[in-house]
Scaffold this motif. Structure first.
Motif, PDB file in Angstrom:
ATOM      1  N   SER A  93       0.825  -1.227   0.000  1.00  0.00           N
ATOM      2  CA  SER A  93       0.000   0.000   0.000  1.00  0.00           C
ATOM      3  C   SER A  93       0.849   1.261   0.000  1.00  0.00           C
ATOM      4  O   SER A  93       0.576   2.225   0.711  1.00  0.00           O
ATOM      5  CB  SER A  93      -0.946   0.008   1.209  1.00  0.00           C
ATOM      6  OG  SER A  93      -1.785  -1.129   1.204  1.00  0.00           O
ATOM      7  N   SER A  94       1.892   1.239  -0.816  1.00  0.00           N
ATOM      8  CA  SER A  94       2.789   2.406  -0.855  1.00  0.00           C
ATOM      9  C   SER A  94       3.091   2.849  -2.278  1.00  0.00           C
ATOM     10  O   SER A  94       4.115   3.481  -2.525  1.00  0.00           O
ATOM     11  CB  SER A  94       4.106   2.065  -0.140  1.00  0.00           C
ATOM     12  OG  SER A  94       4.727   0.928  -0.748  1.00  0.00           O
ATOM     13  N   ALA A  95       2.220   2.502  -3.218  1.00  0.00           N
ATOM     14  CA  ALA A  95       2.498   2.812  -4.623  1.00  0.00           C
ATOM     15  C   ALA A  95       2.579   4.313  -4.864  1.00  0.00           C
ATOM     16  O   ALA A  95       3.406   4.790  -5.643  1.00  0.00           O
ATOM     17  CB  ALA A  95       1.420   2.201  -5.510  1.00  0.00           C
ATOM     18  N   PHE A  96       1.730   5.093  -4.179  1.00  0.00           N
ATOM     19  CA  PHE A  96       1.709   6.533  -4.418  1.00  0.00           C
ATOM     20  C   PHE A  96       2.969   7.213  -3.901  1.00  0.00           C
ATOM     21  O   PHE A  96       3.286   8.329  -4.289  1.00  0.00           O
ATOM     22  CB  PHE A  96       0.486   7.161  -3.753  1.00  0.00           C
ATOM     23  CG  PHE A  96      -0.814   6.690  -4.343  1.00  0.00           C
ATOM     24  CD1 PHE A  96      -1.086   6.861  -5.688  1.00  0.00           C
ATOM     25  CD2 PHE A  96      -1.768   6.075  -3.551  1.00  0.00           C
ATOM     26  CE1 PHE A  96      -2.281   6.430  -6.239  1.00  0.00           C
ATOM     27  CE2 PHE A  96      -2.968   5.651  -4.090  1.00  0.00           C
ATOM     28  CZ  PHE A  96      -3.234   5.816  -5.436  1.00  0.00           C
ATOM     29  N   GLN A  97       3.675   6.520  -2.995  1.00  0.00           N
ATOM     30  CA  GLN A  97       4.889   7.107  -2.436  1.00  0.00           C
ATOM     31  C   GLN A  97       6.163   6.554  -3.080  1.00  0.00           C
ATOM     32  O   GLN A  97       7.153   7.273  -3.233  1.00  0.00           O
ATOM     33  CB  GLN A  97       4.959   6.849  -0.926  1.00  0.00           C
ATOM     34  CG  GLN A  97       3.915   7.589  -0.097  1.00  0.00           C
ATOM     35  CD  GLN A  97       2.541   6.960  -0.186  1.00  0.00           C
ATOM     36  OE1 GLN A  97       2.426   5.743  -0.316  1.00  0.00           O
ATOM     37  NE2 GLN A  97       1.496   7.784  -0.117  1.00  0.00           N
ATOM     38  N   LYS A  98       6.159   5.274  -3.479  1.00  0.00           N
ATOM     39  CA  LYS A  98       7.416   4.635  -3.897  1.00  0.00           C
ATOM     40  C   LYS A  98       7.538   4.392  -5.396  1.00  0.00           C
ATOM     41  O   LYS A  98       8.608   3.988  -5.855  1.00  0.00           O
ATOM     42  CB  LYS A  98       7.573   3.297  -3.166  1.00  0.00           C
ATOM     43  CG  LYS A  98       7.751   3.456  -1.666  1.00  0.00           C
ATOM     44  CD  LYS A  98       8.043   2.119  -1.010  1.00  0.00           C
ATOM     45  CE  LYS A  98       8.288   2.285   0.492  1.00  0.00           C
ATOM     46  NZ  LYS A  98       8.594   0.991   1.154  1.00  0.00           N
ATOM     47  N   CYS A 113       3.099   7.978  -8.777  1.00  0.00           N
ATOM     48  CA  CYS A 113       3.585   8.631  -7.561  1.00  0.00           C
ATOM     49  C   CYS A 113       2.940  10.021  -7.442  1.00  0.00           C
ATOM     50  O   CYS A 113       3.055  10.858  -8.346  1.00  0.00           O
ATOM     51  CB  CYS A 113       5.103   8.752  -7.593  1.00  0.00           C
ATOM     52  SG  CYS A 113       5.812   9.479  -6.103  1.00  0.00           S
ATOM     53  N   LEU A 114       2.245  10.256  -6.326  1.00  0.00           N
ATOM     54  CA  LEU A 114       1.538  11.522  -6.115  1.00  0.00           C
ATOM     55  C   LEU A 114       1.859  12.088  -4.741  1.00  0.00           C
ATOM     56  O   LEU A 114       2.147  11.350  -3.790  1.00  0.00           O
ATOM     57  CB  LEU A 114       0.021  11.312  -6.247  1.00  0.00           C
ATOM     58  CG  LEU A 114      -0.498  10.850  -7.616  1.00  0.00           C
ATOM     59  CD1 LEU A 114      -1.981  10.524  -7.530  1.00  0.00           C
ATOM     60  CD2 LEU A 114      -0.243  11.913  -8.678  1.00  0.00           C
ATOM     61  N   ASP A 115       1.807  13.398  -4.652  1.00  0.00           N
ATOM     62  CA  ASP A 115       2.083  14.076  -3.379  1.00  0.00           C
ATOM     63  C   ASP A 115       0.944  13.810  -2.384  1.00  0.00           C
ATOM     64  O   ASP A 115      -0.234  13.752  -2.749  1.00  0.00           O
ATOM     65  CB  ASP A 115       2.228  15.576  -3.634  1.00  0.00           C
ATOM     66  CG  ASP A 115       2.639  16.318  -2.377  1.00  0.00           C
ATOM     67  OD1 ASP A 115       3.792  16.185  -1.960  1.00  0.00           O
ATOM     68  OD2 ASP A 115       1.756  17.013  -1.833  1.00  0.00           O
ATOM     69  N   ASP A 116       1.315  13.639  -1.100  1.00  0.00           N
ATOM     70  CA  ASP A 116       0.308  13.342  -0.071  1.00  0.00           C
ATOM     71  C   ASP A 116      -0.743  14.436   0.027  1.00  0.00           C
ATOM     72  O   ASP A 116      -1.938  14.149   0.254  1.00  0.00           O
ATOM     73  CB  ASP A 116       0.993  13.153   1.286  1.00  0.00           C
ATOM     74  CG  ASP A 116       1.707  11.810   1.373  1.00  0.00           C
ATOM     75  OD1 ASP A 116       1.419  10.948   0.515  1.00  0.00           O
ATOM     76  OD2 ASP A 116       2.533  11.616   2.283  1.00  0.00           O
ATOM     77  N   GLU A 117      -0.342  15.690  -0.121  1.00  0.00           N
ATOM     78  CA  GLU A 117      -1.303  16.782  -0.017  1.00  0.00           C
ATOM     79  C   GLU A 117      -2.359  16.702  -1.121  1.00  0.00           C
ATOM     80  O   GLU A 117      -3.544  16.953  -0.893  1.00  0.00           O
ATOM     81  CB  GLU A 117      -0.568  18.133  -0.098  1.00  0.00           C
ATOM     82  CG  GLU A 117       0.356  18.405   1.084  1.00  0.00           C
ATOM     83  CD  GLU A 117      -0.424  18.457   2.397  1.00  0.00           C
ATOM     84  OE1 GLU A 117      -1.585  18.961   2.392  1.00  0.00           O
ATOM     85  OE2 GLU A 117       0.116  17.990   3.420  1.00  0.00           O
ATOM     86  N   TYR A 160      -6.718   6.280   1.237  1.00  0.00           N
ATOM     87  CA  TYR A 160      -6.183   6.376  -0.116  1.00  0.00           C
ATOM     88  C   TYR A 160      -4.932   5.533  -0.305  1.00  0.00           C
ATOM     89  O   TYR A 160      -4.640   5.067  -1.408  1.00  0.00           O
ATOM     90  CB  TYR A 160      -5.909   7.831  -0.495  1.00  0.00           C
ATOM     91  CG  TYR A 160      -4.849   8.524   0.324  1.00  0.00           C
ATOM     92  CD1 TYR A 160      -3.500   8.393   0.026  1.00  0.00           C
ATOM     93  CD2 TYR A 160      -5.206   9.354   1.403  1.00  0.00           C
ATOM     94  CE1 TYR A 160      -2.532   9.047   0.764  1.00  0.00           C
ATOM     95  CE2 TYR A 160      -4.242  10.007   2.144  1.00  0.00           C
ATOM     96  CZ  TYR A 160      -2.904   9.847   1.832  1.00  0.00           C
ATOM     97  OH  TYR A 160      -1.945  10.490   2.573  1.00  0.00           O
ATOM     98  N   LYS A 161      -4.164   5.315   0.774  1.00  0.00           N
ATOM     99  CA  LYS A 161      -2.953   4.506   0.639  1.00  0.00           C
ATOM    100  C   LYS A 161      -3.275   3.049   0.321  1.00  0.00           C
ATOM    101  O   LYS A 161      -2.505   2.349  -0.317  1.00  0.00           O
ATOM    102  CB  LYS A 161      -2.113   4.593   1.912  1.00  0.00           C
ATOM    103  CG  LYS A 161      -1.485   5.950   2.155  1.00  0.00           C
ATOM    104  CD  LYS A 161      -0.588   5.917   3.378  1.00  0.00           C
ATOM    105  CE  LYS A 161       0.088   7.268   3.613  1.00  0.00           C
ATOM    106  NZ  LYS A 161       0.979   7.245   4.799  1.00  0.00           N
ATOM    107  N   ASN A 162      -4.430   2.589   0.834  1.00  0.00           N
ATOM    108  CA  ASN A 162      -4.805   1.185   0.637  1.00  0.00           C
ATOM    109  C   ASN A 162      -5.684   0.967  -0.598  1.00  0.00           C
ATOM    110  O   ASN A 162      -6.180  -0.139  -0.811  1.00  0.00           O
ATOM    111  CB  ASN A 162      -5.567   0.663   1.861  1.00  0.00           C
ATOM    112  CG  ASN A 162      -4.756   0.782   3.133  1.00  0.00           C
ATOM    113  OD1 ASN A 162      -3.531   0.688   3.088  1.00  0.00           O
ATOM    114  ND2 ASN A 162      -5.427   1.001   4.261  1.00  0.00           N
ATOM    115  N   SER A 163      -5.864   2.000  -1.393  1.00  0.00           N
ATOM    116  CA  SER A 163      -6.888   1.954  -2.442  1.00  0.00           C
ATOM    117  C   SER A 163      -6.672   0.839  -3.466  1.00  0.00           C
ATOM    118  O   SER A 163      -7.638   0.388  -4.099  1.00  0.00           O
ATOM    119  CB  SER A 163      -6.946   3.295  -3.179  1.00  0.00           C
ATOM    120  OG  SER A 163      -7.361   4.315  -2.301  1.00  0.00           O
TER     121      SER A 163
END
Length: 747
Positions: free
Chosen positions: A642-647, A655-659, A669-672
């Protein structure tokens, strides 16, 4: 050549005693008589009409046989009557064998005007076979030039069209040198070349006439065709470099007769009690409209002379002891093929080969390149003339053209290789194709295009195909992708067969061939990647389209191990990410399997490079490994950690910014996109919750963690998601074990 004797002394009045001809009385339609009823009833109107036609035909033939002086058509009502009778009966049922001897002599002797002779030649449509003696006699008249050059030309066209209906050809082959002499005639030369092309055997290729031909004539298309046949038989005698690709070598010679032949065959086979092999062919009737349909059957030429109807029963005459060649129309069984494989003589109508499995077997194992060359010329010209969107006013014959293309495709599948003439037809016709006419057949033929340099394919195949691809429907796009997948598989299968047949001493030459194959396959894969990316954008990542794209890459991911080709190309990001984020579990499962096979192939390639036991001419680039690793990080981040948006570190990744993610309003959203919340797998998670906690109606997905996570994983494996299982066990194996041991301690 000796002329026939006077009809007053030696002519037989239409009663033929030679065994290889059919009596006019036996030729009459409906000759069966019920003796029990005929004495008590009058003959039907149809029988009376047939009798009248028969009598009229006999009178007409007798009239033309006795003509001595020139007769004017306008002034002679008798000539008009008999000429009309011949034309009518010929078009309706065809002429009996003995009629050709009479009519050919009259037409070529110059006794009548050209207008009459033209009509006579155009009415020479056989009901069964054409006697060889009639052809030999007519060639004699042809040589003395009693008729005009226009009649000579029309006779040659007739001879080319009817060549396979001549009952025997040994005496006709003996006239080879006589025909060759007429190459000096500029007007007759194209058709003389065509006749020689049909007559040429290996012994003719060694003829001294060849040297004369090489030096006295230019490189017209009809001469190129004949020289190319000579070059196959005796390459040392032909020093001229001939073009590799053809356009149309021979002029169309069969216009006045082909449609009539087809119509006569259909009527005779429908109405006559004579067995079908005696009636213009040995196969089922084909359409009367298109001339190529008459060439898709094995002609009944010499079979008619050796299968005789006597008293209603078929008797066979064994004449093979006297003949060196074995006529293909008598080929019935595979043992027959094995026994006579060195004595087979192909018909001039090479289209009959396409529908005969035994002849296709022969072509598959024979090194007789002349057979391939004849088929190449015939198919190329037929495709060019019959294409429904390349020829004006030809659209009404689309269904028949579909049937022909289907026949060509089935023959390619049987031989496991494409015909060069089909490839050239596709290159010429695709820029004019609307993507609708004969769609299925055209795409099938594309899948058998032989491997060639991609630069040529790109301009002649890929560019026009891409224009249609982007502007056509979803289903057309899927059909094109399926065709290109089959094309890739055929190329790879060809490579495997070639690789297995090569010996160690031929490895050096193999490397050269391998380089071209790797380059061509890579270009094709990249082309499919580009059009797939654009198509997914145009069709909004349609599930159906994505399935066909992933099918293509299921072949690509296994090229190294399954097809022994040192090449691996990852799918573009425009294909990978729509598949990863797909809402369909089938596509996601297929992507997981594809990535598992990529991993297996890359590991095998790395091990071979390290062991140095394989040829090191081809190595996978570091970019391939890097791109694979980027995709794996994205997949593991989505489905497991569950870290695709960060890694995700791919340039076109997710990869997208948390904000920015917080502004979406999605709480988890991390587990989406993990295996619980992924849109493609959420239905499985709901079903699992219902089975594990049947009383809980809140569908709390947070319950699937720890030990329940592993239960849920086994549940997914049990739902047929084999690709997901292979991917997780190979790429996330250590992570899952560590996670499982920790959760087990907590529980």
């Amino acid at each position: 050549m000796q002329r026939r004797q006077s009809s007053k002394h030696s002519k037989r009045p239409l009663q033929v005693h030679h065994s290889n001809q059919t009596d006019l009385s036996a030729w009459r339609k409906g000759e069966t008589v019920d003796t029990g009823k005929s004495a008590q009833s009058h003959r039907s109107l149809s029988d009376q009409k047939n009798d009248n036609e028969q009598d009229s035909l006999e009178q007409a033939l007798s009239y033309f046989e006795k003509i001595q002086d020139r007769v004017s058509l306008k002034k002679s009502e008798v000539l008009q009557k008999h000429l009309s009778t011949l034309e009518s009966i010929a078009l309706k049922r065809g002429l009996p064998p003995e009629g050709f001897d009479v009519l050919l002599d009259v037409a070529l002797s110059g006794k009548l005007a050209d207008g009459v002779n033209t009509r006579l030649l155009k009415s020479l449509i056989p009901a069964s076979a054409i006697p060889e003696s009639s052809v030999v006699s007519s060639v004699s008249w042809f040589c003395v030039s009693k008729c005009s050059s226009n009649i000579q030309l029309l006779f040659l066209r007739w001879l080319i069209t009817m060549f396979d209906f001549i009952d025997q050809k040994e005496q006709v082959h003996a006239l080879y040198g006589i025909f060759f002499f007429f190459l000096n005639d500029e007007k007759l030369c194209p058709y003389i070349c065509h006749v020689l092309y049909l007559l040429t055997r290996k012994e003719n290729g060694e003829s001294p006439h060849l040297c004369e031909m090489k030096y006295h004539f230019g490189m017209q298309p009809h001469l190129q065709a004949l020289l190319s046949l000579y070059k196959l038989f005796c390459p040392e005698l032909v020093s001229i470099t001939l073009p590799q690709k053809m356009k149309a070598y021979f002029k169309n010679a069969d216009g006045p007769w082909k449609a009539a032949i087809s119509a006569v065959r259909q009527r005779n086979q429908a109405n006559s009690t004579v067995p079908q092999p005696l009636l213009l062919g040995t196969a089922q009737p084909h359409s009367r409209k298109r001339k190529w349909n008459t060439q898709l059957i094995v002609p009944a030429s010499s079979a008619n002379a050796q299968n005789l109807v006597v008293g209603g029963k078929m008797s066979r005459v064994d004449s093979f002891s006297a003949n060196r060649s074995f006529p293909v129309e008598q080929l019935r069984t595979f043992p027959q093929l094995l026994q006579n494989i060195h004595r087979l003589e192909f018909p001039s109508q090479m289209g009959s080969v396409l529908t005969n499995p035994l002849l296709l077997h022969y072509m598959n194992c024979s090194k007789d390149e002349s057979a391939y060359l004849r088929l190449y010329y015939w198919m190329g010209q037929t495709l060019q003339e019959e294409c429904t969107w390349c020829v004006v006013d030809n659209n009404q014959h689309e269904e028949e053209f579909k049937g022909f293309l289907e026949t060509a495709y089935k023959a390619e599948c049987f031989l496991q290789e494409g015909f060069p003439s089909c490839e050239e037809f596709l290159y010429r016709s695709l820029p004019l194709w609307d993507g609708v006419s004969c769609r299925s057949q055209i795409l099938q033929l594309i899948s058998w295009i032989p491997l060639s340099t991609f630069s040529e394919m790109k301009s002649q195949l890929c560019d026009p195909l891409a224009q249609l691809f982007f502007t056509s429907s979803l289903y057309f796009k899927c059909s094109v992708l399926e065709s290109l997948k089959e094309l890739l598989q055929n190329w790879l299968n060809w490579h495997v067969v070639q690789l297995d047949s090569e010996s160690d001493s031929q490895l050096s030459s193999l490397n050269t061939t391998l380089s071209g194959l790797v380059s061509g396959v890579a270009e094709l894969i990249n082309f499919v990647g580009r059009i797939s990316t654009a198509a997914l954008h145009l069709e909004k990542s349609h599930t159906f389209l994505l399935h066909f794209i992933l099918d293509f890459y299921e072949t690509v991911c296994d090229i190294y191990l399954k097809y022994k080709l040192p090449l691996l190309i990852m799918p573009p990001a425009g294909v990978f990410y729509p598949a990863l984020l797909s809402m369909d579990s089938v596509n996601l499962n297929q992507l997981c399997y594809i990535m598992y096979r990529y991993r297996t192939n890359l590991i095998a390639a790395k091990e071979n490079e390290m062991s140095k036991k394989k040829i090191q001419q081809f190595k996978f680039s570091s970019q391939t490994y890097q791109e694979y690793n980027q995709y794996i990080i994205a997949m593991v981040g989505c489905l497991w950690t569950s870290s695709a948006f960060q890694k995700d570190n791919h340039p076109q990744g997710i990869c997208l910014d948390d904000e920015l993610l917080k502004k979406t309003g999605v709480e988890e959203y991390k587990n989406s996109f993990n295996i619980v919340y992924h849109p493609a797998l959420m239905c499985y998670a709901v079903d699992f919750l219902q089975q594990a906690w049947p009383d809980d109606t809140t569908f709390n997905f947070n319950l699937i963690k720890g030990k329940k996570w592993n239960w849920y994983l086994r549940y997914l494996y049990g739902q047929g998601l084999e690709g997901l299982k292979l991917f997780i066990e190979s790429s996330i194996n250590r992570v899952s074990k560590a996670s499982q041991s920790k959760e087990d301690k907590k529980v």
